[in-house]
Design a protein around this motif. Structure first.
Motif, PDB file in Angstrom:
ATOM      1  N   ARG A   1      92.361 -87.393 -98.844  1.00  0.00           N
ATOM      2  CA  ARG A   1      92.460 -88.659 -98.269  1.00  0.00           C
ATOM      3  C   ARG A   1      91.386 -89.040 -97.062  1.00  0.00           C
ATOM      4  NH1 ARG A   1      98.043 -89.639 -96.562  1.00  0.00           N
ATOM      5  NH2 ARG A   1      97.346 -91.712 -96.254  1.00  0.00           N
ATOM      6  N   HIS A   2      90.938 -87.954 -96.613  1.00  0.00           N
ATOM      7  CA  HIS A   2      90.119 -87.962 -95.380  1.00  0.00           C
ATOM      8  C   HIS A   2      88.742 -86.867 -95.693  1.00  0.00           C
ATOM      9  CE1 HIS A   2      94.361 -88.165 -94.515  1.00  0.00           C
ATOM     10  NE2 HIS A   2      94.163 -89.188 -93.998  1.00  0.00           N
ATOM     11  N   LEU A   3      87.426 -87.596 -95.043  1.00  0.00           N
ATOM     12  CA  LEU A   3      86.388 -86.656 -95.154  1.00  0.00           C
ATOM     13  C   LEU A   3      85.672 -86.644 -94.009  1.00  0.00           C
ATOM     14  CD1 LEU A   3      84.706 -84.951 -97.027  1.00  0.00           C
ATOM     15  CD2 LEU A   3      83.144 -87.010 -97.517  1.00  0.00           C
TER      16      LEU A   3
ATOM     17  N   ARG B   1     100.368 -91.850 -83.900  1.00  0.00           N
ATOM     18  CA  ARG B   1      99.695 -92.669 -83.397  1.00  0.00           C
ATOM     19  C   ARG B   1      98.601 -93.342 -84.138  1.00  0.00           C
ATOM     20  NH1 ARG B   1     101.021 -89.771 -78.692  1.00  0.00           N
ATOM     21  NH2 ARG B   1      99.234 -88.033 -79.059  1.00  0.00           N
ATOM     22  N   ASN B   2      97.733 -92.550 -84.774  1.00  0.00           N
ATOM     23  CA  ASN B   2      96.530 -93.190 -85.433  1.00  0.00           C
ATOM     24  C   ASN B   2      97.047 -93.732 -86.839  1.00  0.00           C
ATOM     25  OD1 ASN B   2      96.379 -91.021 -87.553  1.00  0.00           O
ATOM     26  ND2 ASN B   2      95.544 -89.788 -86.027  1.00  0.00           N
ATOM     27  N   THR B   3      98.275 -93.449 -87.333  1.00  0.00           N
ATOM     28  CA  THR B   3      98.820 -93.888 -88.692  1.00  0.00           C
ATOM     29  C   THR B   3      97.754 -93.715 -89.813  1.00  0.00           C
ATOM     30  OG1 THR B   3      97.618 -96.113 -88.675  1.00  0.00           O
ATOM     31  CG2 THR B   3      99.709 -95.638 -87.168  1.00  0.00           C
ATOM     32  N   LYS B   4      96.874 -92.858 -89.747  1.00  0.00           N
ATOM     33  CA  LYS B   4      96.123 -92.440 -90.892  1.00  0.00           C
ATOM     34  C   LYS B   4      96.391 -91.091 -91.440  1.00  0.00           C
ATOM     35  CE  LYS B   4      94.010 -96.359 -90.349  1.00  0.00           C
ATOM     36  NZ  LYS B   4      93.849 -97.456 -91.234  1.00  0.00           N
TER      37      LYS B   4
ATOM     38  N   GLN C   1      80.965 -89.814-100.942  1.00  0.00           N
ATOM     39  CA  GLN C   1      82.057 -89.569 -99.967  1.00  0.00           C
ATOM     40  C   GLN C   1      83.442 -89.706-100.997  1.00  0.00           C
ATOM     41  OE1 GLN C   1      82.019 -92.126 -96.566  1.00  0.00           O
ATOM     42  NE2 GLN C   1      79.787 -91.427 -96.045  1.00  0.00           N
ATOM     43  N   LEU C   2      83.457 -90.956-101.552  1.00  0.00           N
ATOM     44  CA  LEU C   2      84.700 -91.100-102.445  1.00  0.00           C
ATOM     45  C   LEU C   2      84.674 -90.239-103.507  1.00  0.00           C
ATOM     46  CD1 LEU C   2      86.911 -93.158-103.198  1.00  0.00           C
ATOM     47  CD2 LEU C   2      85.129 -94.540-104.737  1.00  0.00           C
ATOM     48  N   ARG C   3      83.747 -89.595-104.236  1.00  0.00           N
ATOM     49  CA  ARG C   3      83.441 -88.672-105.132  1.00  0.00           C
ATOM     50  C   ARG C   3      84.232 -87.254-104.462  1.00  0.00           C
ATOM     51  NH1 ARG C   3      81.393 -84.346-107.252  1.00  0.00           N
ATOM     52  NH2 ARG C   3      80.052 -84.027-105.478  1.00  0.00           N
ATOM     53  N   LEU C   4      83.610 -86.857-103.448  1.00  0.00           N
ATOM     54  CA  LEU C   4      84.186 -85.568-102.703  1.00  0.00           C
ATOM     55  C   LEU C   4      85.518 -85.723-102.690  1.00  0.00           C
ATOM     56  CD1 LEU C   4      81.375 -84.788-100.382  1.00  0.00           C
ATOM     57  CD2 LEU C   4      82.159 -83.315-102.362  1.00  0.00           C
ATOM     58  N   MET C   5      86.329 -86.915-102.123  1.00  0.00           N
ATOM     59  CA  MET C   5      87.536 -86.956-102.075  1.00  0.00           C
ATOM     60  C   MET C   5      88.741 -86.951-103.148  1.00  0.00           C
ATOM     61  SD  MET C   5      88.103 -89.884 -98.685  1.00  0.00           S
ATOM     62  CE  MET C   5      86.583 -90.773 -98.798  1.00  0.00           C
TER      63      MET C   5
ATOM     64  N   ASP D   1      91.231 -95.213 -97.069  1.00  0.00           N
ATOM     65  CA  ASP D   1      91.285 -96.515 -96.911  1.00  0.00           C
ATOM     66  C   ASP D   1      90.221 -97.512 -96.478  1.00  0.00           C
ATOM     67  OD1 ASP D   1      94.021 -96.025 -96.965  1.00  0.00           O
ATOM     68  OD2 ASP D   1      94.292 -95.817 -94.671  1.00  0.00           O
ATOM     69  N   ASP D   2      88.979 -96.555 -96.453  1.00  0.00           N
ATOM     70  CA  ASP D   2      87.699 -97.357 -96.320  1.00  0.00           C
ATOM     71  C   ASP D   2      87.146 -98.042 -97.710  1.00  0.00           C
ATOM     72  OD1 ASP D   2      87.397 -96.138 -93.777  1.00  0.00           O
ATOM     73  OD2 ASP D   2      86.274 -94.465 -94.340  1.00  0.00           O
ATOM     74  N   PHE D   3      87.736 -97.585 -98.659  1.00  0.00           N
ATOM     75  CA  PHE D   3      87.536 -98.043 -99.904  1.00  0.00           C
ATOM     76  C   PHE D   3      88.447 -98.820-100.570  1.00  0.00           C
ATOM     77  CE2 PHE D   3      85.367 -94.125 -99.015  1.00  0.00           C
ATOM     78  CZ  PHE D   3      84.082 -94.184 -99.449  1.00  0.00           C
ATOM     79  N   ALA D   4      89.914 -98.752-100.092  1.00  0.00           N
ATOM     80  CA  ALA D   4      90.950 -99.564-100.556  1.00  0.00           C
ATOM     81  C   ALA D   4      91.446 -99.907 -99.219  1.00  0.00           C
ATOM     82  CB  ALA D   4      91.861 -98.730-101.682  1.00  0.00           C
ATOM     83  N   SER D   5      91.420-101.104 -98.899  1.00  0.00           N
ATOM     84  CA  SER D   5      92.051-101.470 -97.657  1.00  0.00           C
ATOM     85  C   SER D   5      93.492-101.254 -97.392  1.00  0.00           C
ATOM     86  CB  SER D   5      91.881-103.118 -97.574  1.00  0.00           C
ATOM     87  OG  SER D   5      92.521-103.772 -96.575  1.00  0.00           O
ATOM     88  N   GLU D   6      93.851-101.027 -96.181  1.00  0.00           N
ATOM     89  CA  GLU D   6      95.053-100.752 -95.738  1.00  0.00           C
ATOM     90  C   GLU D   6      96.273-101.565 -96.233  1.00  0.00           C
ATOM     91  OE1 GLU D   6      98.322 -98.064 -94.122  1.00  0.00           O
ATOM     92  OE2 GLU D   6      96.128 -97.649 -94.643  1.00  0.00           O
TER      93      GLU D   6
END
Length: 376
Positions: A117-119, A45-48, A107-111, A135-140
């Motif tokens: 892909r999620h934090l 449902r959330n597709t993430k 956040q990006l460094r930790l991922m 996806d916050d840093f690279a648009s879907e």
């Protein structure tokens, strides 16, 4: 009004309040007593690609990802077990960061550091406040770093007389050809460049799709004068610089290609093969013997196998193993990679999937499409 089921208890406390930003998290939440299958549905449902397991107060207990569930399917695990069962099997807590105190760059460094892909971002009480995603840093909507190849050269002999004047992938499913549905899904997943490997009545494809511009993609044609098997056309892509997604032209599916690519990359695979569970029951009692002596009898046993789903992800170097101008099937390519001890992995398909290879399945696919079109 919030639902009063256990999965949504946290909604009463954290997600029905004034913080509308936090309310966006409820499609990601499951309670520990909910089953893994329900967690899978939540992810769909959330597709993430993730579900957050929380207690009644919204405190994070753990995470379940799309990849976790597919690995459980491969292991034959029972998805009717509660999410808590899976969390107890894990020895490490999820990677998290404090909300409001972690810059986007951190956040990006930790991922990247932890290959996630999620934090989840937590408040001082361990309650989930936000969820940062790649996806916050690279648009879907950004393109996937791969090209796709649709294998559309077969004659479709099992679908005659429907295929007497039309190649199988061009048969209508609902309001459009089967292969157009595949192309649409690839485009929606972020694929911008694809190849159509054609042979039988190849002009039908170029006449309909042209260069692909009207369909939102760039299409190149790999026409085979003689059938080269399910992998032969890949020899012409030996100089590719990005992974290749291969889809059989007679497959109808809503497989999450982004999840497949993430699974492929997480496992550092040379080739990923999409697989489906196939079950059949022997309609008789099966007798085991030792010479003339009966050792046992099992009444109508059920057997379960993983079968090839006709979808593959390849690293570009793999194409160099495909001989030029010769018939070569995917089974040959997989055998070659295994001999060379290259990493070939399986990716279980839990989404809708059907092989439109015979009249019965074709009618089923058409019926499924009609239901889809009638759904408001």
């Amino acid at each position: 009004m919030c639902r009063q089921t256990p999965s949504w208890r946290v909604c009463r406390r954290a997600f029905c309040g004034k913080n509308k930003r936090v309310s966006k998290l409820h499609p990601f939440l499951v309670s520990p007593e909910r089953t893994l299958l329900e967690g899978m549905k939540q992810i769909d449902r959330n597709t993430k690609g993730i579900a957050l397991v929380v207690d009644d107060a919204g405190k994070l207990l753990g995470t379940i990802t799309d990849g976790d569930l597919r690995r459980l399917v491969l292991a034959g695990s029972d998805l009717s077990l509660p999410a808590s069962w899976f969390l107890h099997r894990r020895s490490k807590p999820p990677i998290t960061a404090p909300v409001g105190k972690t810059a986007a760059s951190e956040q990006l460094r930790l991922m990247h550091k932890h290959h996630i892909r999620h934090l989840p971002l937590l408040d001082q009480n361990g309650v989930v406040a936000e969820l940062a995603m790649l996806d916050d840093f690279a648009s879907e909507s950004a393109g996937l770093a791969l090209s796709a190849v649709v294998m559309a050269g077969g004659q479709g002999s099992r679908l005659r007389p429907l295929t007497d004047n039309m190649p199988k992938p061009m048969l209508p499913i609902g309001d459009k050809p089967l292969v157009e549905r595949t192309i649409e899904q690839l485009r929606q997943a972020g694929v911008s460049q694809l190849f159509l490997a054609t042979h039988y009545k190849n002009e039908c494809f170029s006449n309909y799709f042209g260069d692909g511009r009207d369909f939102g993609v760039a299409i190149n044609y790999l026409n085979e004068e003689q059938p080269l098997g399910t992998a032969g056309a890949l020899s012409r892509l030996a100089e590719a610089s990005a992974p290749l997604l291969i889809v059989n032209g007679d497959i109808l599916t809503n497989l999450n290609y982004r999840s497949m690519l993430a699974f492929h990359q997480e496992n550092s695979a040379d080739m990923t093969v999409a697989v489906r569970h196939y079950e059949f029951r022997v309609p008789y009692g099966v007798v085991t013997t030792d010479g003339v002596k009966v050792k046992g009898l099992v009444e109508k046993p059920e057997h379960r196998f993983l079968v090839n789903a006709g979808i593959y992800l390849l690293e570009p170097s793999v194409c160099k193993h495909v001989p030029s101008g010769k018939r070569f099937d995917m089974t040959d390519l997989i055998a070659t990679l295994l001999i060379e001890d290259r990493k070939v992995i399986a990716f279980p398909v839990s989404e809708y999937w059907i092989d439109v290879g015979d009249l019965e399945n074709y009618e089923q696919a058409r019926a499924d499409a009609d239901k889809e079109l009638q759904t408001p």
